[in-house]
Design a protein around this motif. Structure first.
Motif, PDB file in Angstrom:
ATOM      1  N   SER A 206       0.838  -1.192   0.000  1.00  0.00           N
ATOM      2  CA  SER A 206       0.000   0.000   0.000  1.00  0.00           C
ATOM      3  C   SER A 206       0.872   1.241   0.000  1.00  0.00           C
ATOM      4  O   SER A 206       2.035   1.199   0.412  1.00  0.00           O
ATOM      5  N   GLN A 207       0.301   2.350  -0.462  1.00  0.00           N
ATOM      6  CA  GLN A 207       0.994   3.634  -0.388  1.00  0.00           C
ATOM      7  C   GLN A 207       0.573   4.424   0.851  1.00  0.00           C
ATOM      8  O   GLN A 207       1.000   5.556   1.043  1.00  0.00           O
ATOM      9  N   ASN A 208      -0.201   3.780   1.700  1.00  0.00           N
ATOM     10  CA  ASN A 208      -0.670   4.403   2.941  1.00  0.00           C
ATOM     11  C   ASN A 208       0.332   4.133   4.063  1.00  0.00           C
ATOM     12  O   ASN A 208       0.517   2.980   4.466  1.00  0.00           O
ATOM     13  N   PRO A 209       1.009   5.167   4.594  1.00  0.00           N
ATOM     14  CA  PRO A 209       2.013   4.978   5.641  1.00  0.00           C
ATOM     15  C   PRO A 209       1.468   4.280   6.888  1.00  0.00           C
ATOM     16  O   PRO A 209       2.231   3.680   7.648  1.00  0.00           O
ATOM     17  N   LYS A 210       0.139   4.369   7.076  1.00  0.00           N
ATOM     18  CA  LYS A 210      -0.462   3.757   8.264  1.00  0.00           C
ATOM     19  C   LYS A 210      -0.844   2.290   8.027  1.00  0.00           C
ATOM     20  O   LYS A 210      -1.319   1.617   8.941  1.00  0.00           O
ATOM     21  N   ALA A 211      -0.611   1.826   6.795  1.00  0.00           N
ATOM     22  CA  ALA A 211      -1.069   0.486   6.426  1.00  0.00           C
ATOM     23  C   ALA A 211       0.008  -0.581   6.521  1.00  0.00           C
ATOM     24  O   ALA A 211      -0.213  -1.726   6.133  1.00  0.00           O
ATOM     25  N   GLY A 212       1.182  -0.229   7.032  1.00  0.00           N
ATOM     26  CA  GLY A 212       2.232  -1.241   7.138  1.00  0.00           C
ATOM     27  C   GLY A 212       3.602  -0.630   7.354  1.00  0.00           C
ATOM     28  O   GLY A 212       3.727   0.563   7.667  1.00  0.00           O
ATOM     29  N   LYS A 213       4.632  -1.453   7.189  1.00  0.00           N
ATOM     30  CA  LYS A 213       6.012  -1.007   7.367  1.00  0.00           C
ATOM     31  C   LYS A 213       6.616  -0.639   6.020  1.00  0.00           C
ATOM     32  O   LYS A 213       6.396  -1.329   5.026  1.00  0.00           O
ATOM     33  N   LYS A 214       7.404   0.426   6.012  1.00  0.00           N
ATOM     34  CA  LYS A 214       7.973   0.907   4.760  1.00  0.00           C
ATOM     35  C   LYS A 214       8.987  -0.082   4.203  1.00  0.00           C
ATOM     36  O   LYS A 214       9.802  -0.646   4.923  1.00  0.00           O
ATOM     37  N   ALA A 215       8.905  -0.288   2.886  1.00  0.00           N
ATOM     38  CA  ALA A 215       9.821  -1.200   2.206  1.00  0.00           C
ATOM     39  C   ALA A 215      10.340  -0.533   0.937  1.00  0.00           C
ATOM     40  O   ALA A 215       9.558   0.040   0.167  1.00  0.00           O
ATOM     41  N   ILE A 216      11.663  -0.610   0.731  1.00  0.00           N
ATOM     42  CA  ILE A 216      12.280   0.017  -0.444  1.00  0.00           C
ATOM     43  C   ILE A 216      13.145  -1.024  -1.149  1.00  0.00           C
ATOM     44  O   ILE A 216      14.026  -1.645  -0.543  1.00  0.00           O
ATOM     45  N   THR A 217      12.889  -1.196  -2.437  1.00  0.00           N
ATOM     46  CA  THR A 217      13.609  -2.176  -3.256  1.00  0.00           C
ATOM     47  C   THR A 217      14.208  -1.488  -4.473  1.00  0.00           C
ATOM     48  O   THR A 217      13.507  -0.763  -5.185  1.00  0.00           O
ATOM     49  N   HIS A 218      15.494  -1.696  -4.716  1.00  0.00           N
ATOM     50  CA  HIS A 218      16.160  -1.173  -5.902  1.00  0.00           C
ATOM     51  C   HIS A 218      16.453  -2.328  -6.859  1.00  0.00           C
ATOM     52  O   HIS A 218      16.867  -3.408  -6.410  1.00  0.00           O
TER      53      HIS A 218
END
Length: 307
Positions: A206-218
């Motif tokens: 999700s793009q909702n910050p309240k909907a989970g933990k942030k994940a970044i993939t390159h």
């Protein structure tokens, strides 16, 4: 009468280890071949396999382990009686504190309700107990059952906690190889979202910050054809199923990953491999770097295109 001393057989000299210092960066096997030109390649591969090679006093068996200038390599020609290697596991590095394996696809990291015996954890536990029944293995991180590649274990609880509590600074780089469906034409990209796992053990993005933990993939595209793309993937964060979910997000699911959108099973396994691991050793502070080859089952998706 002249006394004569009884003849004694000359003592057989023990074969001392040969040592050399690395002057230029390069793969371990290549450096050993260059250092001992009169030894056969077959023999040199055997001493690596049989744990008779140490780099800075740490046993290394990985042929392509990258050596750095100043490191000391010691090769023992006397084959001792090494611990019995765990069947089905390739140990590529071991010292007093950690073990790194190249886990095959299909093997669980740790037990579940359905599989309690044949796991990487169980096999390594049996292995270390051969030396001392009191020895233990501790899980530092996990990779999925159908994902192959580098997996790090601790040999004592203090080291386990040290790595886990300093994960963001200790683990410098985690590189994966992913074979995904479809042709990705852009050379590179970054995927960012918030991930959350449901009660059914499915991870949603999700793009909702309240909907989970942030994940970044390159990711970077290495090869592609009309059916598949081969990606090098670097994780900035290490969330559960992160790569699998993010590949689904961009419409190119990992091959064989029916849980996250794949409709094809061309290699009979998940097209995901943990290829590279760079970290600071939790005790010595030394920067350790390991890299494996890409499994043949994954590369075959692209070899066929060149026939």
């Amino acid at each position: 009468m002249k006394k004569t001393r009884p003849r004694t057989r000359p003592k057989k000299k023990a074969t001392n280890p040969d040592t050399f210092t690395v002057d230029q960066e390069g793969p371990l096997l290549e450096k050993i071949i260059a250092a001992f030109p009169h030894k056969s390649r077959k023999l040199l591969k055997a001493v690596l396999r049989d744990q008779q090679v140490q780099v800075n006093r740490k046993t290394v068996t990985q042929f392509d382990h990258l050596l750095k200038p100043g490191q000391v390599v010691e090769v023992s020609w006397d084959k001792s009686s090494p611990k019995k290697r765990p069947h089905g596991l390739n140990i590529i590095f071991e010292d007093d504190d950690i073990i790194i394996i190249n886990k095959p696809a299909g093997l669980l990291t740790v037990a579940t309700d359905k599989e309690k015996r044949k796991t990487a954890y169980a096999l390594l536990s049996e292995y270390v107990k051969l030396e001392n029944p009191e020895n233990k293995i501790f899980i530092v991180h996990r990779i999925d059952r159908e994902t192959s590649g580098l997996l790090l274990f601790a040999k004592n609880e203090k080291i386990k906690h040290t790595i886990q509590e300093t994960w963001l600074t200790t683990i410098r780089e985690r590189t994966y190889i992913a074979a995904v469906e479809g042709e990705i034409k852009q050379e590179s990209g970054t995927i960012s979202s918030y991930l959350n796992e449901s009660k059914a053990f499915i991870v949603y993005s999700s793009q909702n910050p309240k909907a989970g933990k942030k994940a970044i993939t390159h990711y970077k595209t290495l090869k592609s054809n009309k059916d598949f793309s081969l990606l090098q993937v670097n994780l900035e964060t290490g969330r559960k199923h992160q790569i699998r979910v993010h590949m689904q997000d961009i419409g190119h699911p990992v091959v064989g990953d029916t849980k996250y959108g794949s409709k094809l099973k061309p290699i009979g396994r998940l097209g995901l491999h943990a290829q590279g691991l760079v970290f600071t050793h939790p005790k010595t502070g030394e920067l350790c770097s390991f890299k494996t080859g890409i499994p043949a089952k994954i590369t075959q998706l692209f070899d066929q295109d060149q026939e």
